[in-house]
Each structure stands twice: as structure tokens, then as C-alpha cells.
Design a protein around this motif. Structure first.
Motif, PDB file in Angstrom:
ATOM      1  N   TYR A 453     -30.467  30.541  -4.116  1.00 46.70           N
ATOM      2  CA  TYR A 453     -31.557  31.002  -5.074  1.00 46.70           C
ATOM      3  C   TYR A 453     -32.922  30.071  -5.243  1.00 46.70           C
ATOM      4  N   GLU A 454     -33.749  30.541  -5.485  1.00 53.47           N
ATOM      5  CA  GLU A 454     -34.965  29.764  -5.552  1.00 53.47           C
ATOM      6  C   GLU A 454     -35.123  29.380  -7.065  1.00 53.47           C
ATOM      7  N   LEU A 455     -35.493  27.911  -7.207  1.00 53.63           N
ATOM      8  CA  LEU A 455     -35.816  27.441  -8.216  1.00 53.63           C
ATOM      9  C   LEU A 455     -37.188  27.545  -8.659  1.00 53.63           C
ATOM     10  N   LYS A 456     -37.206  27.885 -10.065  1.00 53.40           N
ATOM     11  CA  LYS A 456     -38.662  27.777 -10.809  1.00 53.40           C
ATOM     12  C   LYS A 456     -38.713  26.773 -11.827  1.00 53.40           C
ATOM     13  N   SER A 457     -38.054  26.965 -12.860  1.00 52.35           N
ATOM     14  CA  SER A 457     -38.165  25.941 -14.192  1.00 52.35           C
ATOM     15  C   SER A 457     -36.405  25.737 -14.342  1.00 52.35           C
ATOM     16  N   GLU A 458     -35.698  25.957 -13.478  1.00 50.29           N
ATOM     17  CA  GLU A 458     -34.174  25.556 -13.694  1.00 50.29           C
ATOM     18  C   GLU A 458     -34.402  23.936 -12.984  1.00 50.29           C
ATOM     19  N   THR A 459     -33.502  23.266 -13.704  1.00 48.30           N
ATOM     20  CA  THR A 459     -33.416  21.835 -13.356  1.00 48.30           C
ATOM     21  C   THR A 459     -32.265  21.117 -13.447  1.00 48.30           C
ATOM     22  N   THR A 460     -31.176  22.065 -13.816  1.00 47.77           N
ATOM     23  CA  THR A 460     -29.871  21.821 -14.051  1.00 47.77           C
ATOM     24  C   THR A 460     -28.619  22.598 -13.369  1.00 47.77           C
ATOM     25  N   PRO A 461     -27.670  22.165 -12.969  1.00 47.44           N
ATOM     26  CA  PRO A 461     -26.608  23.113 -12.206  1.00 47.44           C
ATOM     27  C   PRO A 461     -26.179  24.113 -13.425  1.00 47.44           C
ATOM     28  N   ASP A 512     -29.765  21.509  -2.325  1.00 44.58           N
ATOM     29  CA  ASP A 512     -28.737  21.222  -3.106  1.00 44.58           C
ATOM     30  C   ASP A 512     -27.552  22.363  -2.664  1.00 44.58           C
ATOM     31  N   TYR A 513     -26.284  22.220  -2.582  1.00 44.02           N
ATOM     32  CA  TYR A 513     -25.162  23.247  -2.314  1.00 44.02           C
ATOM     33  C   TYR A 513     -24.134  22.880  -3.526  1.00 44.02           C
ATOM     34  N   ILE A 514     -23.987  23.610  -4.319  1.00 48.13           N
ATOM     35  CA  ILE A 514     -22.942  23.895  -5.395  1.00 48.13           C
ATOM     36  C   ILE A 514     -21.700  24.711  -4.959  1.00 48.13           C
ATOM     37  N   HIS A 515     -20.629  24.330  -5.375  1.00 51.62           N
ATOM     38  CA  HIS A 515     -19.354  24.890  -5.005  1.00 51.62           C
ATOM     39  C   HIS A 515     -18.482  24.801  -6.154  1.00 51.62           C
ATOM     40  N   VAL A 516     -18.073  25.906  -6.726  1.00 51.88           N
ATOM     41  CA  VAL A 516     -17.204  25.958  -7.945  1.00 51.88           C
ATOM     42  C   VAL A 516     -15.851  26.344  -7.454  1.00 51.88           C
ATOM     43  N   SER A 517     -15.073  25.572  -7.565  1.00 52.63           N
ATOM     44  CA  SER A 517     -13.650  25.665  -7.117  1.00 52.63           C
ATOM     45  C   SER A 517     -13.037  26.724  -8.094  1.00 52.63           C
ATOM     46  N   ARG A 518     -11.739  27.289  -7.357  1.00 49.57           N
ATOM     47  CA  ARG A 518     -10.932  28.185  -8.235  1.00 49.57           C
ATOM     48  C   ARG A 518      -9.888  27.638  -8.622  1.00 49.57           C
ATOM     49  N   LEU A 519      -9.478  27.897  -9.920  1.00 54.62           N
ATOM     50  CA  LEU A 519      -8.148  27.252 -10.571  1.00 54.62           C
ATOM     51  C   LEU A 519      -6.941  27.481  -9.718  1.00 54.62           C
ATOM     52  N   ARG A 520      -6.239  26.371 -10.044  1.00 58.23           N
ATOM     53  CA  ARG A 520      -4.972  26.675  -9.062  1.00 58.23           C
ATOM     54  C   ARG A 520      -4.064  28.050  -9.719  1.00 58.23           C
ATOM     55  N   PRO A 521      -3.546  28.647  -8.500  1.00 57.10           N
ATOM     56  CA  PRO A 521      -2.605  29.960  -9.262  1.00 57.10           C
ATOM     57  C   PRO A 521      -1.346  29.464  -9.876  1.00 57.10           C
ATOM     58  N   THR A 522      -1.062  28.497 -10.401  1.00 52.85           N
ATOM     59  CA  THR A 522       0.180  28.017 -10.918  1.00 52.85           C
ATOM     60  C   THR A 522       0.025  28.166 -12.246  1.00 52.85           C
ATOM     61  N   LEU A 523       1.155  28.268 -13.057  1.00 53.78           N
ATOM     62  CA  LEU A 523       1.121  28.771 -14.763  1.00 53.78           C
ATOM     63  C   LEU A 523       1.780  27.268 -15.119  1.00 53.78           C
ATOM     64  N   ASP A 524       0.969  26.761 -16.041  1.00 57.60           N
ATOM     65  CA  ASP A 524       1.394  25.596 -16.310  1.00 57.60           C
ATOM     66  C   ASP A 524       2.412  25.626 -17.942  1.00 57.60           C
ATOM     67  N   THR A 525       1.690  26.252 -18.806  1.00 51.12           N
ATOM     68  CA  THR A 525       2.439  26.230 -20.131  1.00 51.12           C
ATOM     69  C   THR A 525       3.253  27.602 -20.264  1.00 51.12           C
ATOM     70  N   THR A 526       3.929  27.987 -19.092  1.00 50.75           N
ATOM     71  CA  THR A 526       4.684  29.027 -19.317  1.00 50.75           C
ATOM     72  C   THR A 526       5.935  28.929 -18.674  1.00 50.75           C
ATOM     73  N   VAL A 527       6.905  30.120 -18.770  1.00 51.37           N
ATOM     74  CA  VAL A 527       8.265  30.041 -18.304  1.00 51.37           C
ATOM     75  C   VAL A 527       8.333  31.472 -17.351  1.00 51.37           C
ATOM     76  N   LEU A 528       8.659  31.380 -16.360  1.00 49.74           N
ATOM     77  CA  LEU A 528       8.789  32.568 -15.355  1.00 49.74           C
ATOM     78  C   LEU A 528      10.156  33.213 -15.563  1.00 49.74           C
ATOM     79  N   LEU A 529      10.332  34.492 -15.727  1.00 52.88           N
ATOM     80  CA  LEU A 529      11.800  35.140 -15.774  1.00 52.88           C
ATOM     81  C   LEU A 529      11.629  36.354 -14.613  1.00 52.88           C
ATOM     82  N   GLN A 530      12.674  36.266 -13.743  1.00 55.04           N
ATOM     83  CA  GLN A 530      12.765  37.307 -12.558  1.00 55.04           C
ATOM     84  C   GLN A 530      14.263  37.604 -12.378  1.00 55.04           C
TER      85      GLN A 530
END
Length: 933
Positions: A453-461, A512-530
Motif C-alpha cells: 500500500y502507498e502511504l499518504k496521511s497514514e503514519t501508524t500500523p 516497512d513490512y508488517i506481518h500479522v500472525s495467525r492465532l494458534r488453532p488450539t482451544l484454551d478454555t474448552t473441553v473436547l468431546l469425541q
């Protein structure tokens, strides 16, 4: 000659002049298809001074130059003009496609290649180049891409080069090298091959170890191979370069945002006569005003605005309209008609808008002068110029009028927000200037539109990410990163926490090169039934949650579920070590407040098994995890159960696990389990470092009742063996068929005889023929079948030997005899392979019936035995070498020879010394006296 003396009308002189002008413009257009647009404005001004009929005649004679059309082109476009404009746009689009995805790949900076050097290389992968080139040609035709003669020749030459290289590789001259030279060449080859693959520099240079950079930019794969072959060090070797068609990923795959907006062909070429004229439209020379009179007079006039800005209205005279808003012109004409023409009213519309000439300059795709509709805007001019180059700015497109910047268009407002506020209407002589691209920032990862993207008035991530459409729901805002090029030339990585004010407000710099990571696929506050449940999946966890909160009743389980062994995989903090637990679901339901109702923790995985399928699919991954985290001090926590349990196998060792728990893990005891005594095999390492095996006898019944003495605490690698009740599996049976009073299948006890079973079945009927009883046994059938298979295999080998002898024989008679014997042998082999063993055992059923059980003629039964007792038979069959093989009614007074005589006696081929009799019970009598009956 007389025609030349006749004075030409104005239209004739203008037509002659325009013909010469068009001829000169055609010559100029050969170098630049859009060069004719520079003088199209003069042409339009000349046409405006003519009447509508003369204008139409000249336009039909000359047509309209291609440079005078744009996406919002002139009105009155005919079919030929539309087709010509479509072709021009297709040429532009094809040119851009070939730049990004060329039909014949050319090497460019950043490409990855494989370099092969050797004394003699194997055939190239592209040995099917002729077919590949044909496929490329067909694909191009399917896409509507027209191949130039140069492209066709390049494809054919590439195919020929590849096929010739594969068919006749370059001859190696390694034989002329000295051993030292060959050794040095081999070392060089190995060094180059070890460096594969190679990436070309930004300038398209290939750098091999120990060599100066080799420029390959713009070459095809075949041309690059030829370039390598002329390197002095490779002249005595074979060289090959292969382009890897790798797709770019990550930062390299990002493209500048918005530049493909002008690459799409317009969906409509409709003229602007159907477009309503806005109220702020300024009328000027060349516009055609349509005036409809109604009332006392009914007329319609199409009045052209002249160069002086006036229209000549019949009966009213000249009316100045130039430079006025169209709404004011409407009011002025309608008012004059109403006041000066009594009883007449007027309706004023715009019949045809004029065309204007504008200049597109700067970093446009094709800068130049263009003639567009007066209704055109800045984007109309950009479309006419083919869009903007990657070096041009999308955010600083200036509209200059009389040398003054009137407005600045930011295409991001149009592309992102859909705003056309600054997409101003153009006027005659306006200049659309595309400025060079400004600072840019690349955004990748979990954003809606990853791009540059080309910046014009953008100054923050945060503002830059807003240009990219914002974050996706899977974005990890606490773990974003920004790669920055410092003034010293070093690349640094900055951590961005987009949820914090400081991270979101971090300043931006060009590149500048901004990389936004992906949330880990694990479920934290859950219980898995199978497993064997109706509603598997994740469940919300809350503190104090127990097993019955997830499975409140048996209605949540599928049929045949194991209620006594529910496996729970748990991750222990802080290092997330895996632990296996189990629960007795039936006990948890019976007493919800007890320890059987296990207290759950976050990230627990609950598996409910069924009793009909294997459990390895779930248990083996857990065992693998336990094995990876085991050490010498903490052995692998695994135990095994075998024998008479429903599900044998290995199971994870739980904390405090005992014999009873292991039996529960194995699905419980099977029906044949012996609950008196079981064996526990335990392995231990003694003080001398030797592994010893110890067998412990366990009272299984006491262990299952909870006796602490028998219900031992298990250790790693323990193996529990549950014994089988003696004779549990020996439930043998015999089948009685035929003339038995109560035929059927009877269960037999070990050692029971045929006489005993016949007594249970009511002995034989009055129509039974015991002498012809057929008794079969499974073991005998299997044994006979094995012997028949062995005989067939041996015969097959002997026939093969016979065939070889027949081939090697030189005598004609011997060959004929061998072939005849071979045909007979093959026929017998085929019959033998088609026969199935019967497994018949010859018994004396009359003797068995007359004598008590366990007599010498009685038969001890086995599982699977079958007895068939036929009805009384009265025939005697004579077969073989007799004159008339047939059956005769039995007569007790006749002998063997008598029956043979009744069948016509012996034939000439009969061997009367080898007569044998097969009795009805299956026994065979040979060479018996004639009074055998």
C-alpha cells in the motif's frame, strides 16, 4: 478535366483535406496507435462547422480514429468502432498479461534455477517438448491470446532444441583429460551440484561457486543453457539449466494494491446518449441541444453549439449558451419560446455531448493526448491511457487546468471507500498528471487484503492495516511484527502489539513490512468431546466442571458404548506434559459426588469408546506422545492386557492404576475368561543391569472385587494375561442329513462317537441305505486338497520339461509324439485343477448301528463332521471298457462277471486283470472273485 473546373462545395474540400490528413495520421499511427489523438480535436472542430448531414457523410466515409475512443467513448459509436476499440483494449490487456505471465517463460531477477554439469547428463525432463509446445499453443488459443509469428517460432525452436538435446546429447570428451584434470573437473561439478538450487540476483545474474556472475536476464531456459555451454570451464562438459516454476509466497508474493483496476476490459461500450446530463454540466462548442416544440407548432430541432458559444434557433435567432450550466440553458430557451412564440411550449434536452481533448502525463501506462467525452472524469482519462504504471502513484493524481492544480484524486478513496468526490469532470485542455509513487508499506498475514500500500496521511500500523481492510478474526494482535530497513542498511524486526496503544501507534517508514500472525488453532478454555457420542465437539469450560456435566445421561451416548472406560488426555502445566486418565462413567452417574466423577481441566480431550471396534486409532497417538517424553528415570507409562478380554492391546498407564483398571480398559472380561487365576508379567532391572522377567499369579476374581492383596498397583511395561476356561472354545458339532429320524446339527462332547449321536437322533429310518452312507471330515478335505494341489504343481513342472524336450528334439516323429502327449497332459492338468477334494472317510455304518457305542467300528467325532445317509438304492453300474456302460437292477444271485456280461462283455481294449469294484460305502475291492456280492 471538366470535373476539376466545377467548384467543390465546402464539404468536398473538407473531405479531400481530411483524406490527406487521415493518410498522414495513418503513417504516424504505425509507430504509435494513439498518436492520431493529438490532432483529433482539430478534426472535431472542423466537423462542428458543417451541417448534420455533411457531418454524417464525412464520418461514414472516414470513420473515427481509434485514439478518439475511451471506456466512456464518443457517442454514436458504430459496430466497427466498438470492435476496433475492443481489440485495442485486448492488446493492452494481453501485453500486461504477458509481462506478468509470459507464454514463453523468460528468466528474470529472483527466479530459482537448477544447474546441472557433468561429463554426460541424463535425458532432460522436457523430452516431451513438442507436445508441451503444442499444449501451450492450444492453451493460448483457448484464452483468446493471439500468438505472433516470433512467439510461434520461439515455441517451435524450443521444442526442437529440447528434443534434439534429448535425442543426441553432447558427446563427452572426458577420455581426452588427464587424471588430474578429470579430478579437478569432478570436484568443480560436485561443488556446483551441491549448491542447487540457485537464485538469480535482482539483475538476473547467476553466480556459481568460483565463477564470475553470468547474466541470464531475459533468456529462455534453452538460451540460458546455451549461454552456460560457452563458459570456457564447461566447454568439455555438458551443461543444463532448468527453471523452477515456483510460486512466490510471503512478502515476495505481495503486489501493489489497486493497479489491476484498469486492466479489466469494460463491460459495456454503450454511447453516452443514454446517460442523463447532470445539472452542473457546462455547455460548450460541439454540444448538440435537442429542442422539441409543441402546442400551436410541432417541430423538433437539433441545434449545434458553435465555436462562438451560440446556437441558431429558427424564428428566434442566435442564443448564447456557451459557458453556461445546462440547467440555465434549459430555462433560457424554454422562457424565450414561451414569451416570443405565442401558444408554443418547448422541451430542451441534450442530444449529444461534445468531445474534449485532455492530456495524460506522468507515470501513466501510455501517456499522451486523448479525446474523450465531455462527461468524462479523471478516471475516464486514465482508462484511455491504459491505467497507471507500477511506478506511478494512485494517491496523487493531479488535475491541472491552465497550469494550476485544480484538484487531486486519491484512487484509494474510490477503490476502498467508493467515493468519487474528487473524480472531477474534465474540460477542454485539462492535464491529468500521475505523480511518482510515494512511500509504501507491505502488509501480509491475517488481514483482509494483503498487498503493498502507498502511504499518504497514514503514519501508524493501525492506519496502514485499515487500508488492508482490517484484521481477520484469526489475527493474533499481540504477536504482529514489522521488518524495517534502518538508515544504516540493516534490517531490524520490531514487535507490534496492536491491542496496545504504543504498538498500534508505532511510526511507519518507507519500505516497512508488517506481518500479522495467525492465532494458534488450539482451544484454551474448552473441553473436547469425541468418540461414540451423539454431540462431539468443543464445550465451554468452567471452574469445577466434572465429567457428568459433559455427559449427563446415557442418552448422550451411541449404542454399544463402553460405559466403564472413558479416556481423558490431559496437558499438565507449566510444560504441557501429556497425561492419560480414565473414568468409569457408569460409576460417575451412580455417585456424582465421588472421585469417579472426574474433575475436568481446560484442554481436556474426552474419548468415549465403543465395544465393537479397535481403539488403536485414539490410543496409539497418546502412547507416542508418552514415549517421546519418557526418560530412563521415568520409563514409558504403558501397560498391556491380553487373553480373554474384549479389547486386547496396549493402554497408557494412569497414576494409581491397578489390575482392575486395566481389565476395565480392555473392555471387561470376555465370556470365556477364567476368573480364578491370571498372570501378571513384570519386567525389572536388577542391580547388575540385567533385565529380569517376573511372573506374578493374581486371583482375578478377588482383584475385581477390590481386594488390595490381589488388585496390585501396576508398573510400566506390565502385561496382564487373562486365561481361558478349559474347553471353552471346543464346542464341536456334527451334521446329520438324509435318512435319519431327526436330521440336523448336533453339538457333541469331547470324545463322543457317531453311535451316540445317532441314538440321540433316533437312529435311521426304514428307508435308509446304511451301506451307501457318506461321511466327510474337514481335516481330510484340507489334506486331500493339499495333495491334489501338489500333484497339479508337479504335473505342471513335468509338462514344462516335456515342452522343452519337444522344442529341442530334431526328429519329426518324436516331435509329434511329444506334442500329442503335451496336449493330453494339459487337458488332465486342467481337469485336476478344477477338481475339489471331498474329504470322505470310509465307515461301516451297518456295523456301527448293530453294535454299542465305542465298538471297534465306531467313529470318534470331530467338529465339522457330516454324515449323509441315502435312501435304498437298487442299481449296479458298470462303467469302463465294456460294450454298453449302463446300470442294472440289483439281483443278489448275480455275480460280477454276470453284470459285465449284461453290459455286452469286454471291449478289445479291456484289461480283464484289473477289474475293481467300488462299494457303496466308498471302499474299493480289486481282483475279487466273481461271487463278490
Amino acid at each position: 478535366m471538366r470535373l476539376l473546373r466545377r467548384p467543390l462545395p465546402l464539404a468536398g474540400w473538407l473531405l479531400a483535406f481530411l483524406s490527406l490528413w487521415l493518410l498522414a495520421g495513418t503513417v504516424r499511427a504505425q509507430t504509435n496507435p494513439l498518436s492520431s489523438t493529438s490532432s483529433s480535436g482539430d478534426l472535431m472542430q472542423l466537423l462542428q462547422g458543417l451541417s448534420p448531414d455533411e457531418q454524417q457523410a464525412i464520418e461514414n466515409r472516414l470513420g473515427t480514429a481509434s485514439g478518439t475512443m475511451s471506456q466512456f467513448g464518443l457517442s454514436n459509436l458504430n459496430e466497427a468502432q466498438v470492435q476496433q476499440y475492443e481489440q485495442e483494449l485486448e492488446v493492452r490487456q494481453r501485453r500486461q498479461q504477458e509481462e506478468e505471465h509470459p507464454l514463453i517463460p523468460l528468466l528474470k531477477g529472483g527466479d530459482w534455477v537448477i544447474v546441472q554439469i557433468g561429463f554426460q547428463l541424463p535425458p532432460a525432463i522436457s523430452t516431451q517438448a513438442p507436445q508441451a509446445s503444442q499444449t501451450l499453443i492450444q492453451a493460448a488459443m483457448a484464452q483468446g491470446r493471439t500468438l505472433t509469428p516470433e512467439q510461434l517460432q520461439a515455441l517451435q525452436s524450443a521444442a526442437g532444441t529440447s528434443s534434439n538435446a534429448a535425442a543426441a546429447p553432447q558427446a563427452a570428451v572426458a577420455s581426452t583429460m588427464t587424471p588430474a584434470e578429470k579430478q579437478r573437473a569432478q570436484a568443480m561439478i560436485q561443488t556446483i551440484m551441491d549448491g542447487n538450487p540457485y537464485q538469480l540476483s535482482r539483475n538476473g545474474e547467476l553466480t556459481l561457486p568460483g565463477f564470475a556472475p553470468i547474466v541470464l536476464l531475459g533468456l529462455t531456459q534453452e538460451a540460458a543453457t546455451l549461454r552456460l555451454s560457452v563458459v570456457p570451464a564447461f566447454q568439455s562438459l555438458e551443461a543444463r539449466l532448468t527453471l523452477l516454476p515456483l510460486e512466490k509466497t510471503g512478502e515476495q508474493a505481495l503486489k501493489p494494491f489497486g493497479y489491476d483496476f484498469f486492466q479489466l476490459l469494460p463491460q459495456s461500450f454503450a454511447p453516452l446518449t443514454n446517460v442523463p446530463i447532470p445539472s452542473n454540466y457546462v455547455v460548450g462548442p460541439g454540444d448538440v441541444v435537442d429542442v422539441l416544440l409543441y402546442g400551436n407548432q410541432n417541430h423538433e430541432y437539433q441545434l449545434v453549439v458553435g465555436r462562438d458559444g451560440q446556437i441558431n434557433f429558427p424564428q428566434l435567432g442566435p442564443i448564447p449558451v456557451g459557458g453556461q450550466l445546462f440547467s440555465a440553458v434549459q430555462t433560457e430557451i424554454e422562457s424565450r419560446v414561451q414569451h416570443q412564440m405565442i401558444g408554443v411550449r418547448a422541451s430542451v434536452t441534450m442530444a449529444q455531448s461534445r468531445s474534449i481533448q485532455v492530456l495524460v502525463a506522468g507515470d501513466a501506462f501510455q501517456p499522451g493526448s486523448y479525446t474523450i467525452s465531455a462527461l468524462g472524469t479523471i478516471t475516464s482519462a486514465l482508462y484511455a491511457a491504459g491505467g497507471i504504471r507500477k511506478t506511478g502513484s494512485l494517491r496523487k493524481i493531479q488535475l491541472k487546468r491552465d497550469g494550476v492544480v485544480v484538484d487531486t484524486l486519491d484512487l484509494y478513496d474510490l477503490l476502498i471507500h467508493g467515493s468519487t468526490i474528487h473524480d472531477d469532470k474534465l474540460m477542454q485542455g485539462d492535464v491529468v498528471f500521475v505523480s511518482p509513487v510515494g512511500p509504501t508499506v507491505a502488509i501480509d498475514g491475517e488481514v483482509e487484503r494483503p498487498a503493498i500500500y502507498e502511504l499518504k496521511s497514514e503514519t501508524t500500523p493501525a492506519q496502514a492495516i485499515a487500508l488492508a481492510g482490517g484484521l481477520t478474526p484469526n489475527a493474533d494482535t499481540a504477536k504482529a511484527t514489522m521488518i524495517r530497513i534502518e538508515p544504516s542498511g540493516e534490517r531490524t524486526v520490531l514487535s507490534l502489539n496492536l491491542t496496545a496503544a504504543q504498538g498500534a501507534a508505532e511510526g511507519l517508514r518507507n519500505g516497512d513490512y508488517i506481518h500479522v500472525s495467525r492465532l494458534r488453532p488450539t482451544l484454551d478454555t474448552t473441553v473436547l468431546l469425541q468418540g461414540s457420542v451423539y454431540t462431539p465437539g468443543p464445550y465451554e469450560y468452567h471452574r469445577g466442571m466434572r465429567l457428568t456435566n459433559i455427559l449427563p445421561s446415557v442418552g448422550d451416548l451411541k449404542p454399544d458404548s463402553d460405559l466403564h472406560y472413558v479416556l481423558i488426555r490431559r496437558e499438565l502445566p507449566p510444560d504441557r506434559r501429556v497425561q492419560a486418565l480414565s473414568a468409569n462413567l457408569a460409576a460417575a452417574w451412580a455417585n456424582p459426588g465421588s472421585d469417579a466423577n472426574l474433575v475436568l481441566q481446560p484442554r481436556d480431550q474426552i474419548t468415549v469408546f465403543d465395544l465393537s471396534s479397535s481403539r488403536d486409532r485414539i490410543i496409539q497417538p497418546i502412547l507416542s506422545e508418552l514415549k517421546m517424553q519418557s526418560t530412563a528415570e521415568q520409563p514409558e507409562p504403558v501397560v498391556s492386557v491380553s487373553g480373554q478380554v474384549n479389547v486386547q492391546g496396549q493402554y497408557p498407564l494412569e497414576p494409581g492404576m491397578r489390575v482392575e483398571d486395566l481389565v476395565r480398559a480392555g473392555g471387561g472380561l470376555a465370556n470365556g475368561a477364567y476368573t480364578g487365576m491370571a498372570e501378571l508379567t513384570r519386567y525389572a532391572v536388577n542391580s547388575s543391569g540385567t533385565r529380569q522377567t517376573r511372573v506374578i499369579d493374581i486371583d482375578l476374581g478377588q482383584a475385581l472385587r477390590g481386594s488390595s492383596a490381589a488388585n496390585l498397583l501396576l508398573r510400566p511395561y506390565d502385561v496382564l494375561t487373562v486365561k481361558e476356561v478349559s474347553q471353552w472354545a471346543n464346542q464341536a458339532s456334527i451334521t446329520l442329513r438324509g435318512e435319519v429320524r431327526f436330521p440336523g446339527t448336533y453339538t457333541i462332547t469331547p470324545g463322543e462317537t457317531l453311535k451316540s449321536v445317532l441314538e440321540r437322533a433316533g437312529v435311521l429310518t426304514q428307508y435308509a441305505f446304511p451301506q451307501g452312507a457318506v461321511f466327510t471330515r474337514v481335516v481330510l478335505q484340507q489334506r486331500e486338497q493339499e495333495q491334489m494341489d501338489m500333484l497339479a504343481a508337479r504335473m505342471k513342472v513335468e509338462l514344462g520339461v516335456l515342452a522343452l524336450r519337444a522344442t529341442a528334439s530334431t526328429g519329426g516323429a518324436n516331435v509329434g509324439n511329444a506334442e500329442s502327449g503335451l496336449v493330453v497332459g494339459r487337458s488332465l492338468l486342467q481337469e485336476l485343477q478344477g477338481e475339489k477334494a471331498v474329504g470322505r472317510l470310509v465307515i461301516n455304518l451297518p456295523c456301527i448301528v448293530r453294535h454299542p457305542a465305542n465298538s471297534p467300528c465306531d467313529v470318534v467325532l470331530r467338529d465339522g463332521d457330516v454324515l449323509y445317509v441315502p435312501k435304498i438304492e437298487q442299481e449296479v453300474s458298470v462303467i469302463g471298457e465294456v460294450q454298453d456302460p449302463t446300470s442294472h437292477l440289483y439281483n443278489a444271485s448275480l455275480s460280477r462277471d454276470d453284470y459285465i456280461g449284461q453290459s455286452g462283455g469286454f471291449t478289445a481294449q479291456a484289461d480283464n486283470k484289473r477289474i475293481y469294484v467300488v462299494r457303496a460305502d466308498g471302499s474299493v475291492i480289486a481282483n475279487e472273485g466273481s461271487r463278490w456280492f
